[in-house]
Design a protein around this motif. Sequence first.
Motif, short mmCIF file in Angstrom:
data_model
loop_
_atom_site.label_atom_id
_atom_site.label_comp_id
_atom_site.label_asym_id
_atom_site.label_seq_id
_atom_site.Cartn_x
_atom_site.Cartn_y
_atom_site.Cartn_z
N GLY A 3 0.78 -1.23 0.00
CA GLY A 3 0.00 0.00 0.00
C GLY A 3 0.81 1.28 0.00
O GLY A 3 0.23 2.37 -0.06
N GLY A 4 2.12 1.17 0.08
CA GLY A 4 2.93 2.38 0.04
C GLY A 4 2.93 3.00 -1.35
O GLY A 4 2.40 2.43 -2.31
N GLY A 5 3.50 4.20 -1.43
CA GLY A 5 3.58 4.88 -2.72
C GLY A 5 3.95 6.33 -2.56
O GLY A 5 4.38 6.77 -1.49
N LEU A 6 3.76 7.07 -3.65
CA LEU A 6 4.05 8.51 -3.68
C LEU A 6 2.75 9.27 -3.62
O LEU A 6 1.81 8.99 -4.39
N VAL A 7 2.67 10.24 -2.72
CA VAL A 7 1.46 11.04 -2.56
C VAL A 7 1.85 12.48 -2.26
O VAL A 7 2.93 12.73 -1.71
N GLN A 8 1.01 13.41 -2.64
CA GLN A 8 1.26 14.81 -2.34
C GLN A 8 0.90 15.12 -0.89
O GLN A 8 0.04 14.45 -0.29
N ALA A 9 1.52 16.15 -0.37
CA ALA A 9 1.20 16.59 0.99
C ALA A 9 -0.30 16.88 1.09
O ALA A 9 -0.90 17.46 0.18
N GLY A 10 -0.88 16.43 2.20
CA GLY A 10 -2.31 16.58 2.40
C GLY A 10 -3.12 15.38 1.94
O GLY A 10 -4.32 15.28 2.24
N GLY A 11 -2.47 14.48 1.22
CA GLY A 11 -3.15 13.31 0.70
C GLY A 11 -3.24 12.18 1.71
O GLY A 11 -2.86 12.33 2.88
#
Length: 125
Positions: free
Chosen positions: A8-16
């Motif tokens: 479930g990990g990954g790259l996300v923007q702040a606030g996501g």
Amino acid sequence: QVQLVESGGGLVQAGGSLRLSCAASGSTFSSYTMGWFRQAPGKEREFVAAINWSGVSTYYADSVKGRFTISRDNAKNTVYLQMNSLKPEDTAVYHCAAAPRAYGLVGAMRRYDNWGQGTQVTVSS
């Protein structure tokens, strides 16, 4: 011994948001307190959250309280970490871990003797 595999990990923007999962096998899942820990580059591994064997009690690090939620489904042998309002400082490899339930709800790493390989979470600003 219990085997643990995170996803479930990954790259996300702040606030996501992201939801991590940790699937357990090889032993009776409800025999364990489950915890999430994280390790950022150049830093020591730190406690994030823990949940007792039944799922009734939870415990959080101050840095994630109010943003992260730990839960478990003993029928599915899985523990989850729902992460909301993510910040760049949450970037780390997240590991789940299992401690004998006799220890109760614990945040101390030394109590956890089964660990997963981890999943990378990256939060961009």
